[in-house]
Design a protein around this motif. Structure first.
Motif, PDB file in Angstrom:
ATOM      1  N   SER A 126       0.869  -1.315   0.142  1.00 17.64           N
ATOM      2  CA  SER A 126      -0.143   0.052   0.033  1.00 17.64           C
ATOM      3  C   SER A 126       1.058   1.274   0.200  1.00 17.64           C
ATOM      4  CB  SER A 126      -0.724   0.066   1.105  1.00 17.64           C
ATOM      5  OG  SER A 126      -0.009   0.249   1.914  1.00 17.64           O
ATOM      6  N   VAL A 127       0.030   2.293  -0.612  1.00 19.23           N
ATOM      7  CA  VAL A 127       1.076   3.604  -0.577  1.00 19.23           C
ATOM      8  C   VAL A 127      -0.162   4.890  -0.389  1.00 19.23           C
ATOM      9  CG1 VAL A 127       2.388   5.427  -2.834  1.00 19.23           C
ATOM     10  CG2 VAL A 127       1.769   3.272  -3.019  1.00 19.23           C
ATOM     11  N   PHE A 128       1.132   5.086   0.859  1.00 20.10           N
ATOM     12  CA  PHE A 128       0.359   5.679   2.096  1.00 20.10           C
ATOM     13  C   PHE A 128       0.730   7.513   2.272  1.00 20.10           C
ATOM     14  CE2 PHE A 128      -1.022   7.823   6.574  1.00 20.10           C
ATOM     15  CZ  PHE A 128      -1.970   7.637   5.821  1.00 20.10           C
ATOM     16  N   SER A 129       0.723   8.525   3.132  1.00 21.07           N
ATOM     17  CA  SER A 129       1.000   9.826   3.124  1.00 21.07           C
ATOM     18  C   SER A 129       0.018  10.532   4.013  1.00 21.07           C
ATOM     19  CB  SER A 129       1.742  10.234   1.974  1.00 21.07           C
ATOM     20  OG  SER A 129       2.121  11.707   2.338  1.00 21.07           O
ATOM     21  N   ALA A 130       0.365  11.087   4.793  1.00 20.91           N
ATOM     22  CA  ALA A 130      -0.812  11.693   6.244  1.00 20.91           C
ATOM     23  C   ALA A 130      -1.330  13.060   4.979  1.00 20.91           C
ATOM     24  CB  ALA A 130      -0.719  11.960   7.160  1.00 20.91           C
ATOM     25  N   ALA A 131      -0.106  13.497   4.604  1.00 22.29           N
ATOM     26  CA  ALA A 131      -0.173  14.203   3.325  1.00 22.29           C
ATOM     27  C   ALA A 131      -0.283  14.466   2.166  1.00 22.29           C
ATOM     28  CB  ALA A 131       0.649  15.588   3.763  1.00 22.29           C
ATOM     29  N   GLY A 132      -1.424  15.375   1.788  1.00 21.47           N
ATOM     30  CA  GLY A 132      -1.799  14.846   0.037  1.00 21.47           C
ATOM     31  C   GLY A 132      -1.066  15.514  -0.860  1.00 21.47           C
ATOM     32  N   ASN A 133      -0.781  15.208  -1.966  1.00 19.94           N
ATOM     33  CA  ASN A 133       0.459  16.753  -3.203  1.00 19.94           C
ATOM     34  C   ASN A 133       1.923  15.746  -2.789  1.00 19.94           C
ATOM     35  OD1 ASN A 133       0.476  17.714  -5.740  1.00 19.94           O
ATOM     36  ND2 ASN A 133       1.234  19.103  -4.885  1.00 19.94           N
ATOM     37  N   VAL A 134       1.845  14.270  -2.811  1.00 19.07           N
ATOM     38  CA  VAL A 134       3.489  14.379  -2.614  1.00 19.07           C
ATOM     39  C   VAL A 134       3.474  12.871  -3.140  1.00 19.07           C
ATOM     40  CG1 VAL A 134       3.763  14.375   0.299  1.00 19.07           C
ATOM     41  CG2 VAL A 134       2.836  12.681  -0.876  1.00 19.07           C
ATOM     42  N   GLY A 135       2.905  13.018  -4.415  1.00 24.25           N
ATOM     43  CA  GLY A 135       2.736  11.876  -5.305  1.00 24.25           C
ATOM     44  C   GLY A 135       2.869  10.353  -5.267  1.00 24.25           C
ATOM     45  N   LYS A 136       2.159  10.376  -4.022  1.00 23.17           N
ATOM     46  CA  LYS A 136       1.483   8.147  -4.014  1.00 23.17           C
ATOM     47  C   LYS A 136       0.869   7.846  -5.584  1.00 23.17           C
ATOM     48  CE  LYS A 136      -1.850   9.666  -1.189  1.00 23.17           C
ATOM     49  NZ  LYS A 136      -3.019   9.190  -1.734  1.00 23.17           N
ATOM     50  N   THR A 137       0.218   8.768  -6.129  1.00 23.80           N
ATOM     51  CA  THR A 137       0.109   7.954  -7.043  1.00 23.80           C
ATOM     52  C   THR A 137       0.512   8.010  -8.485  1.00 23.80           C
ATOM     53  OG1 THR A 137      -2.920   8.491  -6.804  1.00 23.80           O
ATOM     54  CG2 THR A 137      -2.043   7.974  -8.599  1.00 23.80           C
ATOM     55  N   SER A 138       1.485   8.404  -8.400  1.00 23.08           N
ATOM     56  CA  SER A 138       2.570   9.063  -9.237  1.00 23.08           C
ATOM     57  C   SER A 138       3.605   7.118  -9.152  1.00 23.08           C
ATOM     58  CB  SER A 138       3.823  10.082  -9.635  1.00 23.08           C
ATOM     59  OG  SER A 138       2.820  10.616  -9.616  1.00 23.08           O
TER      60      SER A 138
END
Length: 372
Positions: A126-138
């Motif tokens: 799984s790919v996660f971050s507590a912040a958005g727009n950090v490149g998870k989907t990339s």
């Protein structure tokens, strides 16, 4: 062994051979497909193959129906023919992937049970971050594509409320993730077999995926048990080496369920202060979160930190071609605030890698060594 045996009976030999070859090539985990070469000896062909399903053209349908109780589906040359209101039928000149999906649905709707092959030891990342727009989907898409290019069978599962799946992949399937959510809520035991048939496959990378939901509210209707049901079904179908889950940035019960199902969690951070602040809050909560795991697994041992110094994510093409500059956008910056302390907070070693390909290379290597 294949799950469902299909016999195709159609006077158009070219069509029969083409359909047989496509289903055999694309759905070997689901179907064993035969076609009747000698139409004058249909009865013997049925006895020899002992099919679960017969796909028959109009010319032979009525006659076959007289002497067999096998599940019979009409391959109709007409759309919505009035004469087949009470008959299972499929319009034969549609996308073959849709034909495969309809065969599964008709087969299971009559009470037939299908079972998985349990063929692979699937790894869930799984790919996660507590912040958005950090490149998870990339990150999720790039690693999925690289692994697929090297021969691994990969499923990309997007659980974001506002999905971008249609930007990167062609949504050419009549089924969407909304349908999968419905199957999960109905606890459809045959979802295991349906997944390889009703999911989509990206032409360039070969990555499998569900077309995005029909509306953004469907994701909000999901419960932890729905996520458990869907991820378990993808794993149990015995087809995929890796399930890559692209997660929302919210920390809730659904997130915890994904963490529980994951073998590894890639946590993406940037050097922006807001991201670092949210990450520190997340790290401080790890021990508390770990205690809520039903399987008593330690959450902190699953997390691998990915440092992304790029402040603005490079735009991906709609076909997701992996250009050289795209593959190298995740890098370690020695001046990255607090990176040196991540291992202390995490309780394990941080993973700071140089590129998408290096991250994907870990899974490729593990698969070659038989440890995926």
């Amino acid at each position: 062994m294949p799950l469902i045996k299909i016999l195709i009976i159609d006077e158009d030999h070219e069509y029969s051979i083409s359909l047989c070859n496509f289903l055999t090539h694309s759905y070997s985990e689901t179907f064993a497909v035969y076609y009747c070469k000698d139409l004058s000896d249909i009865n013997n062909s049925i006895k020899k193959t002992e099919p679960n399903i017969i796909l028959s053209s109009e010319k032979y349908y009525s006659e076959i129906k007289k002497y067999t109780n096998i599940n019979l589906i009409l391959l109709s040359s007409l759309k919505n023919p009035e004469t087949t209101i009470k008959t299972d039928y499929i319009f034969k000149y549609k996308d073959v992937n849709q034909i495969a999906a309809e065969v599964i649905n008709i087969h299971t709707a009559t009470g037939n049970k299908t079972y998985s092959n349990q063929g692979k030891n699937t790894k869930v990342v799984s790919v996660f971050s507590a912040a958005g727009n950090v490149g998870k989907t990339s990150l999720a898409l790039a690693v999925s594509s690289i692994c697929s290019f090297t021969g691994l069978s990969v499923f990309y599962l997007n659980l974001e409320q506002f999905q971008s799946t249609s930007i990167f992949f062609n949504n050419n399937n009549q089924y969407s993730f909304s349908d999968i959510i419905y199957f999960a809520k109905e606890k459809d035991k045959n979802l295991v077999t349906k997944i390889p048939v009703i999911c989509s496959k990206e032409n360039d990378s070969g990555v499998h995926y569900f077309s995005q939901t029909n509306n953004v509210f469907d994701i909000k209707e999901m419960l932890p048990e729905d996520i458990d049901f869907i991820v378990t079904a993808i794993m149990d179908c015995g087809y995929y080496d890796i399930v890559m889950i692209d997660m929302d940035s919210q920390l809730n019960e659904n997130t915890m369920k994904v963490f529980e199902k994951s073998d590894e969690i890639l946590y993406v951070i940037t050097n922006e202060e807001s991201c670092l602040h949210k990450t520190r809050l997340f790290i401080d909560s790890i021990d508390l979160l770990s205690k809520s795991f039903k399987n008593k697994a330690y959450l902190k041992n699953k997390i691998k930190y990915i440092a992304n110094k790029v402040s603005q994510q490079a735009l991906l093409s709609d076909k997701f071609y992996l250009e050289q500059e795209l593959m190298s956008q995740i890098v370690y910056d020695s001046n990255f605030p607090s990176l040196n302390d991540l291992s202390k907070f995490n309780g394990g070693s941080a993973m700071i890698l140089n590129s998408y390909s290096e991250i994907a290379g870990r899974y490729i290597k593990n698969n070659m060594e038989g440890t995926v």
